[in-house]
Design a protein around this motif. Structure first.
Motif, PDB file in Angstrom:
ATOM      1  N   PHE A 144      -0.302  -1.706  -3.944  1.00  0.00           N
ATOM      2  CA  PHE A 144       0.621  -2.755  -3.537  1.00  0.00           C
ATOM      3  C   PHE A 144      -0.039  -4.127  -3.531  1.00  0.00           C
ATOM      4  O   PHE A 144       0.581  -5.126  -3.867  1.00  0.00           O
ATOM      5  CB  PHE A 144       1.139  -2.394  -2.155  1.00  0.00           C
ATOM      6  CG  PHE A 144       2.385  -3.125  -1.794  1.00  0.00           C
ATOM      7  CD1 PHE A 144       3.526  -2.937  -2.543  1.00  0.00           C
ATOM      8  CD2 PHE A 144       2.420  -3.993  -0.724  1.00  0.00           C
ATOM      9  CE1 PHE A 144       4.679  -3.609  -2.234  1.00  0.00           C
ATOM     10  CE2 PHE A 144       3.573  -4.672  -0.407  1.00  0.00           C
ATOM     11  CZ  PHE A 144       4.702  -4.474  -1.161  1.00  0.00           C
ATOM     12  N   ARG A 145      -1.314  -4.161  -3.201  1.00  0.00           N
ATOM     13  CA  ARG A 145      -2.062  -5.422  -3.120  1.00  0.00           C
ATOM     14  C   ARG A 145      -2.018  -6.214  -4.431  1.00  0.00           C
ATOM     15  O   ARG A 145      -1.841  -7.420  -4.433  1.00  0.00           O
ATOM     16  CB  ARG A 145      -3.526  -5.129  -2.782  1.00  0.00           C
ATOM     17  CG  ARG A 145      -3.762  -4.879  -1.326  1.00  0.00           C
ATOM     18  CD  ARG A 145      -4.326  -6.130  -0.658  1.00  0.00           C
ATOM     19  NE  ARG A 145      -4.178  -6.068   0.782  1.00  0.00           N
ATOM     20  CZ  ARG A 145      -5.077  -5.515   1.585  1.00  0.00           C
ATOM     21  NH1 ARG A 145      -6.168  -4.992   1.095  1.00  0.00           N
ATOM     22  NH2 ARG A 145      -4.872  -5.492   2.883  1.00  0.00           N
ATOM     23  N   LEU A 146      -2.179  -5.477  -5.546  1.00  0.00           N
ATOM     24  CA  LEU A 146      -2.177  -6.121  -6.859  1.00  0.00           C
ATOM     25  C   LEU A 146      -0.854  -6.827  -7.083  1.00  0.00           C
ATOM     26  O   LEU A 146      -0.798  -7.955  -7.574  1.00  0.00           O
ATOM     27  CB  LEU A 146      -2.352  -5.073  -7.961  1.00  0.00           C
ATOM     28  CG  LEU A 146      -3.732  -4.476  -8.164  1.00  0.00           C
ATOM     29  CD1 LEU A 146      -3.693  -3.485  -9.307  1.00  0.00           C
ATOM     30  CD2 LEU A 146      -4.726  -5.579  -8.470  1.00  0.00           C
ATOM     31  N   LEU A 147       0.219  -6.140  -6.693  1.00  0.00           N
ATOM     32  CA  LEU A 147       1.554  -6.678  -6.894  1.00  0.00           C
ATOM     33  C   LEU A 147       1.758  -7.917  -6.025  1.00  0.00           C
ATOM     34  O   LEU A 147       2.266  -8.938  -6.491  1.00  0.00           O
ATOM     35  CB  LEU A 147       2.568  -5.589  -6.539  1.00  0.00           C
ATOM     36  CG  LEU A 147       4.002  -5.883  -6.942  1.00  0.00           C
ATOM     37  CD1 LEU A 147       4.076  -6.038  -8.447  1.00  0.00           C
ATOM     38  CD2 LEU A 147       4.905  -4.754  -6.490  1.00  0.00           C
ATOM     39  N   VAL A 148       1.334  -7.823  -4.779  1.00  0.00           N
ATOM     40  CA  VAL A 148       1.508  -8.950  -3.854  1.00  0.00           C
ATOM     41  C   VAL A 148       0.792 -10.191  -4.402  1.00  0.00           C
ATOM     42  O   VAL A 148       1.346 -11.288  -4.411  1.00  0.00           O
ATOM     43  CB  VAL A 148       0.974  -8.583  -2.451  1.00  0.00           C
ATOM     44  CG1 VAL A 148       0.909  -9.816  -1.575  1.00  0.00           C
ATOM     45  CG2 VAL A 148       1.867  -7.539  -1.809  1.00  0.00           C
ATOM     46  N   ALA A 149      -0.418  -9.990  -4.907  1.00  0.00           N
ATOM     47  CA  ALA A 149      -1.167 -11.131  -5.435  1.00  0.00           C
ATOM     48  C   ALA A 149      -0.413 -11.773  -6.590  1.00  0.00           C
ATOM     49  O   ALA A 149      -0.385 -12.998  -6.727  1.00  0.00           O
ATOM     50  CB  ALA A 149      -2.550 -10.680  -5.895  1.00  0.00           C
TER      51      ALA A 149
END
Lengths: 260, 274, 153
Positions: free
Chosen positions: A40-45
């Protein structure tokens, strides 16, 4: 010397080859999508880069468009003593057309070009190749989250564009030109339909989100790995995605709002 | 997938590769011995980098076989190839650091992608690798704050992050100042010997290669034109090998690009303008 | 706060603003809260001429929006237009002798169906047909009749 007929043929072939490559590329990205979701972190960034950073230009542009729309429509409507119709006219123009289309064009210029340049530069500086040698698929790790973020961000930006634009129209119409506030809102609610107008507008912007981001990441990934190649790819990305938005808008509008 | 205990970690047998109409490699046979530093040398544009990409499985040979750790690279599935690549490190000429990530995150990247280690352990490993290249203190810097030599050292730390069995260097000596050059040379040799790696160095810098390599292949026009220990090559009687190893301006490789006769060319010009 | 945390907060903010804008479009700009789809009941009415009536045109009673036109068909048996309307569920007391007329809102406005309740005790139920109808006033016909003095009805 090559005859113009030959050149036309060659250009047509190249066009279809590119279209085919674009579609195959999209398939590869889609196949990589499931591996993005748990990270999810990749997407948020990426949502930060394509979405949040596009906020200023979207807000400023929509406020201006809404205010100009309010002013121009008022000048026309007042001749027919119909200035109470200002609300629906402004709202319908924004929700159906200007919100999705102008937001998509600005998005192509702001976020799409940045995506193309970023991926193109990563290619030119061997970062993508290096990633592959580290046994990491760049299509999954780099492209897929960016595409997903674009598809998610553009509808939100378009909705925001419409809402802020209506606010701008309200400010000019009711605040400056003295249209009755009650009439402005009630007529708007009466004429603007949730599904027919608002939802269709959101569907439009979702389609634009797919197309603009797809073109942006594809052009970046296919860029000639040189400084010149990346700059050409960035230009192509903005031009193609803008044309695609305008062309698709006509098709979608005919499809959605045409006579049943 | 433990490989068989053969002396050769990687082998290229009679490999040819063409790019468009250009024949880049033409029947090349190379063998890379375990635990040694093997160099591939030759003038620019003789397909040295292509060789590394063939070994890494990014491109496939038109003819011949590329074997790494006993496996035919071209026949591996994508998943198997990725499994194999986790055991290979590659150092690009530009370093190819991820510009959006700090030095620390760059080195941590392969660990985070391929292992489920807790962050504390990743930190220890990253600091260990950075210590090995002498840049533990630079871990908070971004790639654009690094000099060319530092970027290459960080890339080296990243390449050894997963403790690979072999590491490939693409032109590691190009464009460095003498001090950094010495550092990189020392690192290649030291990492090779202390970590038990197998190293492949692609370069055209004769002095540096002869100083650190155990075995050297000379490539020209897509073919192997000489091979042996550095000392043997330096004393070679072959005209081409002598010219390259000693950097002579003229020899079997002519100083002039192929052209019509000089005198006739000048006269032609005089005739045309007349 | 470190950089990732800041980015996460900003993205959260972005999504929240977007969703807020969606709520504005839903409840302030459009008519999501009035007459929803699927609920309510269906009434039919036949007209000689529906004029500019369209699907989704409003159905009003006493000027209040009570439903919308769902479909308009041409019946080839009777040579009449058949209009299907969906009426909001809580407006369930229209007498069976209710009249349906097609009116125009203002000179240039849109056309709508107006329901004028009659006096019967029985009420229209789902699927019933309104018997008393008055067609749309076609401007050209009115003007034509006026000029040729044929205003005899």
């Amino acid at each position: 010397m090559m005859s113009s007929l030959q050149r036309l043929g060659r250009m047509t072939l190249r066009f279809f080859a590119r279209l085919g490559r674009g579609n195959l590329f999209m398939l590869r990205v889609l196949a990589g999508m499931p591996s993005v979701l748990p990270r999810f972190r990749l997407l948020v960034a990426q949502v930060y880069h394509v979405g949040f950073l596009s906020l200023p230009i979207i807000v400023v542009a929509s406020l201006n468009v809404g205010m100009v729309l309010g002013l121009q429509m008022y000048n026309t409507l007042v001749d027919f003593d119909a200035e109470s119709a200002l609300g629906p006219v402004v709202a319908l123009s924004l929700v159906r057309e200007l919100g999705p289309v102008v937001a998509a064009l600005l998005f192509a210029g702001r976020a799409g070009s940045a995506l193309t340049a970023e991926i193109g530069l990563m290619k030119a500086t061997e970062q993508l190749s290096g990633m592959e040698m580290m046994a990491v698929d760049p299509v999954r790790r780099i492209v897929a989250p960016r595409l997903l973020a674009g598809i998610f961000a553009l509808p939100l930006l378009a909705i925001l564009f419409s809402a802020v634009g209506i606010g701008g129209g309200y400010f000019v119409g009711v605040g400056l030109l003295g249209v009755d506030e009650g009439a402005f809102w009630s007529q708007m609610q009466d004429k603007v339909d949730w599904r027919e107008d608002v939802l269709n507008g959101i569907i439009k912007s979702a389609v634009f989100g797919v197309v603009v981001t797809w073109i942006a990441v594809f052009e970046g990934y296919e860029a000639e790995p040189t400084a010149e190649g990346v700059s050409q790819a960035t230009t192509r990305s903005v031009v193609f995605s803008s044309l695609a938005v305008l062309g698709l808008d006509f098709v979608l509008t005919a499809f959605m709002f045409g006579e049943p | 997938m433990r490989d068989r205990g053969s002396t050769w970690l990687a082998e290229l047998q009679d490999v040819s590769f063409r790019y468009g109409t250009r024949q880049i490699l033409d029947g090349v046979t190379l063998r890379f011995q375990r635990g040694r530093v093997t160099a591939i040398m030759g003038p620019s544009g003789t397909g040295k980098t292509t060789l590394l990409r063939l070994i890494g499985g990014q491109i496939h040979a038109d003819r011949g076989r590329v074997q790494v750790a006993g496996r035919d690279v071209a026949r591996l599935s994508r998943a198997q190839l990725f499994e194999l690549r986790k055991r290979m490190g590659m150092l690009f000429q530009s370093g190819a650091l991820f510009t959006g990530l700090s030095v620390y995150d760059n080195v941590a990247f392969p660990l985070r992608e391929h292992t489920a280690l807790p962050e504390a352990m990743i930190r220890d490993l990253v600091l260990m690798k950075l210590q090995a290249v002498g840049l533990r203190g630079a871990r908070h810097l971004m790639p654009n704050q690094l000099s060319g030599g530092m970027a290459r050292r960080v890339a080296l730390a990243r390449a050894i992050a997963l403790d690979p069995m072999m590491i490939m260097y693409d032109e590691p000596f190009t464009g460095l100042d003498p001090i950094t050059l010495g550092v990189i040379m020392k690192l290649i040799r030291k990492l090779n010997d202390t970590l038990g790696l197998t190293s492949i160095v692609v370069s055209h810098d004769v002095q540096e290669v002869t100083a650190i390599a155990d075995y050297v292949y000379l490539l020209s026009g897509g073919r192997v034109v000489g091979e042996g220990r550095p000392a043997e090559l330096l004393g070679s009687s072959s005209g081409w090998v002598r010219q390259f190893m000693h950097g002579l301006p003229d020899g079997p490789v002519p100083f002039h690009y192929p052209a019509p006769d000089y005198g006739a060319d000048l006269l032609d010009g005089a005739r045309e303008s007349a | 706060m470190n950089k990732t945390a800041v980015i996460e907060v900003l993205v959260g903010l972005f999504v929240a603003v977007g969703v807020a804008a969606l709520f504005i479009l839903a409840f302030k700009v459009s008519n999501l809260r009035s007459v929803g789809d699927g609920e309510g009941y269906v009434l039919y009415a036949r007209f000689d001429n529906v004029g500019g009536l369209k699907v989704m045109s409003p159905v009003r009673a006493g000027g209040v929006l009570v439903g919308r036109v769902v479909s308009i068909d041409y019946d080839q048996e009777t040579y009449e237009a058949q209009v299907t309307m969906r009426i909001d569920a809580h407006y369930d007391r229209f007498p069976v002798d209710t009249t349906a007329s097609i009116f125009t809102a203002g000179l240039l406005g849109e056309q709508y169906v107006s329901l004028e309740p009659g006096a019967e005790e029985d009420y229209l139920a789902d699927g019933d047909e309104i018997q008393l109808t008055q067609s749309a006033l076609i401007l050209e016909q009115v003007v034509g009749k006026f000029f040729y003095g044929q205003m005899t009805q």
